[in-house]
Design a protein around this motif. Structure first.
Motif, short mmCIF file in Angstrom:
data_model
loop_
_atom_site.label_atom_id
_atom_site.label_comp_id
_atom_site.label_asym_id
_atom_site.label_seq_id
_atom_site.Cartn_x
_atom_site.Cartn_y
_atom_site.Cartn_z
N GLY A 1 25.94 -40.86 15.75
CA GLY A 1 24.84 -41.68 15.54
C GLY A 1 23.31 -41.73 15.92
O GLY A 1 22.81 -42.99 16.22
N PHE A 2 23.02 -40.62 15.58
CA PHE A 2 21.43 -40.54 15.84
C PHE A 2 21.07 -39.41 14.79
O PHE A 2 21.60 -39.15 14.03
CB PHE A 2 20.93 -40.02 17.52
CG PHE A 2 20.92 -40.65 18.38
CD1 PHE A 2 20.95 -42.15 19.14
CD2 PHE A 2 22.64 -40.92 18.90
CE1 PHE A 2 21.36 -42.40 20.00
CE2 PHE A 2 22.78 -41.08 19.89
CZ PHE A 2 21.91 -42.47 20.64
N GLY A 3 20.01 -39.64 14.23
CA GLY A 3 18.90 -39.21 13.04
C GLY A 3 17.45 -39.62 13.35
O GLY A 3 16.75 -40.35 13.91
N VAL A 4 16.58 -38.30 12.62
CA VAL A 4 15.18 -37.81 12.58
C VAL A 4 14.86 -38.32 10.76
O VAL A 4 15.57 -37.29 10.01
CB VAL A 4 14.80 -37.04 13.12
CG1 VAL A 4 15.10 -37.69 14.62
CG2 VAL A 4 15.33 -35.83 13.33
N GLY A 5 14.00 -38.59 10.69
CA GLY A 5 13.31 -38.08 9.38
C GLY A 5 11.72 -38.43 9.16
O GLY A 5 10.92 -39.66 10.53
N ASP A 6 11.06 -38.11 7.97
CA ASP A 6 10.00 -38.74 7.58
C ASP A 6 9.89 -39.07 5.98
O ASP A 6 10.73 -39.11 5.55
CB ASP A 6 8.72 -37.33 8.29
CG ASP A 6 9.03 -36.09 7.36
OD1 ASP A 6 9.33 -36.64 6.43
OD2 ASP A 6 9.08 -35.54 8.05
N PHE A 7 8.80 -39.62 6.36
CA PHE A 7 7.79 -40.24 4.90
C PHE A 7 6.86 -39.60 4.42
O PHE A 7 5.91 -39.96 5.81
CB PHE A 7 7.99 -41.67 4.79
CG PHE A 7 9.61 -42.42 4.22
CD1 PHE A 7 9.82 -42.05 3.13
CD2 PHE A 7 10.36 -42.34 5.18
CE1 PHE A 7 11.35 -42.31 2.47
CE2 PHE A 7 11.44 -42.96 5.02
CZ PHE A 7 12.00 -42.92 3.33
N HIS A 8 5.93 -39.26 3.57
CA HIS A 8 5.05 -38.90 3.33
C HIS A 8 4.41 -39.85 2.48
O HIS A 8 5.03 -40.06 1.76
CB HIS A 8 4.58 -37.20 2.82
CG HIS A 8 2.87 -36.91 2.89
ND1 HIS A 8 2.87 -37.60 0.80
CD2 HIS A 8 1.97 -36.87 3.43
CE1 HIS A 8 1.35 -36.80 1.21
NE2 HIS A 8 0.63 -36.53 2.67
N LEU A 9 3.50 -40.78 3.38
CA LEU A 9 2.71 -41.99 2.63
C LEU A 9 1.40 -41.11 1.87
O LEU A 9 0.49 -40.34 2.08
CB LEU A 9 1.59 -43.03 3.31
CG LEU A 9 3.34 -43.10 3.88
CD1 LEU A 9 1.90 -44.17 5.66
CD2 LEU A 9 3.73 -44.30 3.08
N SER A 10 1.34 -41.07 0.07
CA SER A 10 0.93 -40.78 -1.04
C SER A 10 -0.78 -41.04 -0.47
O SER A 10 -0.75 -42.50 -0.46
CB SER A 10 1.23 -40.51 -2.35
OG SER A 10 0.11 -40.09 -2.76
N ASP A 11 -1.36 -40.64 -0.69
CA ASP A 11 -2.83 -41.29 -1.06
C ASP A 11 -3.65 -41.93 -1.76
O ASP A 11 -3.73 -42.38 -2.21
CB ASP A 11 -4.34 -39.97 -1.04
CG ASP A 11 -4.52 -39.47 -1.77
OD1 ASP A 11 -3.28 -38.72 -3.28
OD2 ASP A 11 -5.23 -38.15 -2.13
N THR A 12 -2.25 -42.66 -2.84
CA THR A 12 -2.13 -42.57 -3.94
C THR A 12 -1.48 -44.45 -4.46
O THR A 12 -2.19 -45.35 -4.64
CB THR A 12 -2.39 -42.43 -4.97
OG1 THR A 12 -0.87 -42.35 -5.21
CG2 THR A 12 -2.50 -40.94 -5.64
N LEU A 13 -1.18 -44.49 -2.82
CA LEU A 13 -0.79 -45.87 -2.82
C LEU A 13 -1.73 -47.16 -2.62
O LEU A 13 -2.25 -46.75 -1.44
CB LEU A 13 0.15 -46.20 -1.32
CG LEU A 13 1.63 -44.84 -1.87
CD1 LEU A 13 2.45 -45.02 0.02
CD2 LEU A 13 2.85 -45.25 -2.17
N PRO A 14 -1.75 -48.40 -3.01
CA PRO A 14 -2.29 -48.89 -2.76
C PRO A 14 -2.43 -50.26 -1.40
O PRO A 14 -0.93 -50.20 -1.08
CB PRO A 14 -2.07 -50.29 -4.13
CG PRO A 14 -0.57 -50.16 -4.65
CD PRO A 14 -0.53 -48.27 -4.33
N GLU A 15 -2.77 -50.59 -1.30
CA GLU A 15 -3.20 -51.05 -0.29
C GLU A 15 -2.34 -52.32 -0.07
O GLU A 15 -1.66 -53.00 -0.80
CB GLU A 15 -4.43 -51.63 0.27
CG GLU A 15 -5.58 -50.86 0.91
CD GLU A 15 -6.34 -51.09 1.64
OE1 GLU A 15 -6.88 -52.36 1.31
OE2 GLU A 15 -7.33 -50.91 2.29
#
Length: 166
Positions: free
Chosen positions: A109-123
């Motif tokens: 029932g538990f998990g971990v993860g991540d996302f890298h936010l690209s520096d090309t993403l618009p605001e």
């Protein structure tokens, strides 16, 4: 003498009312048991899952990481759900397009993860959404959704030739 005749009819009336009220409660108890059993069977055949994501921050800048802890619970008793082992987590742009999707491994029932936010993403206001394969059988309103602002001071918005003509 007159009072002796009314006393038995008063007792008869009281007994009749008590009998009717008791009989009514018996029917309600049976109906309640029947409904309760039907709901219990339904929850066994179609268990409801609930997902919650705990993010490390409320807002992000382009180039940062989103650290996520995921909780998968049984919707009936809110105990950890062990039926699903994969959790699909999507990052959605302000334009409602999917930026990235990841599968988090769930363990008890538990998990971990991540996302890298690209520096090309618009605001803009981004969304993180999570669901299991089982949850896809039901309405998307049961998915986990959370909005967060993303700032990118270095983002340069380019205009297309079509937009320049308008």
């Amino acid at each position: 003498m007159h009072s002796k005749k009314t006393l038995p009819s008063w007792l008869t009336l009281l007994f009749t009312v008590t009998l009717l009220v008791t009989a009514g409660f018996g029917d309600e108890d049976n109906e309640f048991r029947r409904i309760s059993l039907a709901l219990e069977k339904f929850s066994i055949v179609y268990p409801q899952q609930k997902v919650y994501l705990h993010l490390d921050k409320d807002s992000y800048k382009a180039g940062e990481m989103i650290w996520v802890k995921a909780y998968l619970l049984n919707g009936l008793n809110h105990l950890p759900d062990t039926l699903s082992t994969n959790l699909y987590v999507e990052l959605i742009s302000p334009f409602q397009s999917r930026v990235e999707i990841k599968i988090f491994q769930m363990f008890r029932g538990f998990g971990v993860g991540d996302f890298h936010l690209s520096d090309t993403l618009p605001e803009g206001l981004y969304q993180i959404r999570a669901y299991t394969n089982w949850m896809q059988n039901f309405d998307e309103a049961f998915y986990f959704n959370k909005n967060f602002p993303l700032t990118n001071p270095g983002y340069i918005k380019l205009i297309s030739p079509k937009q320049a003509r308008v």
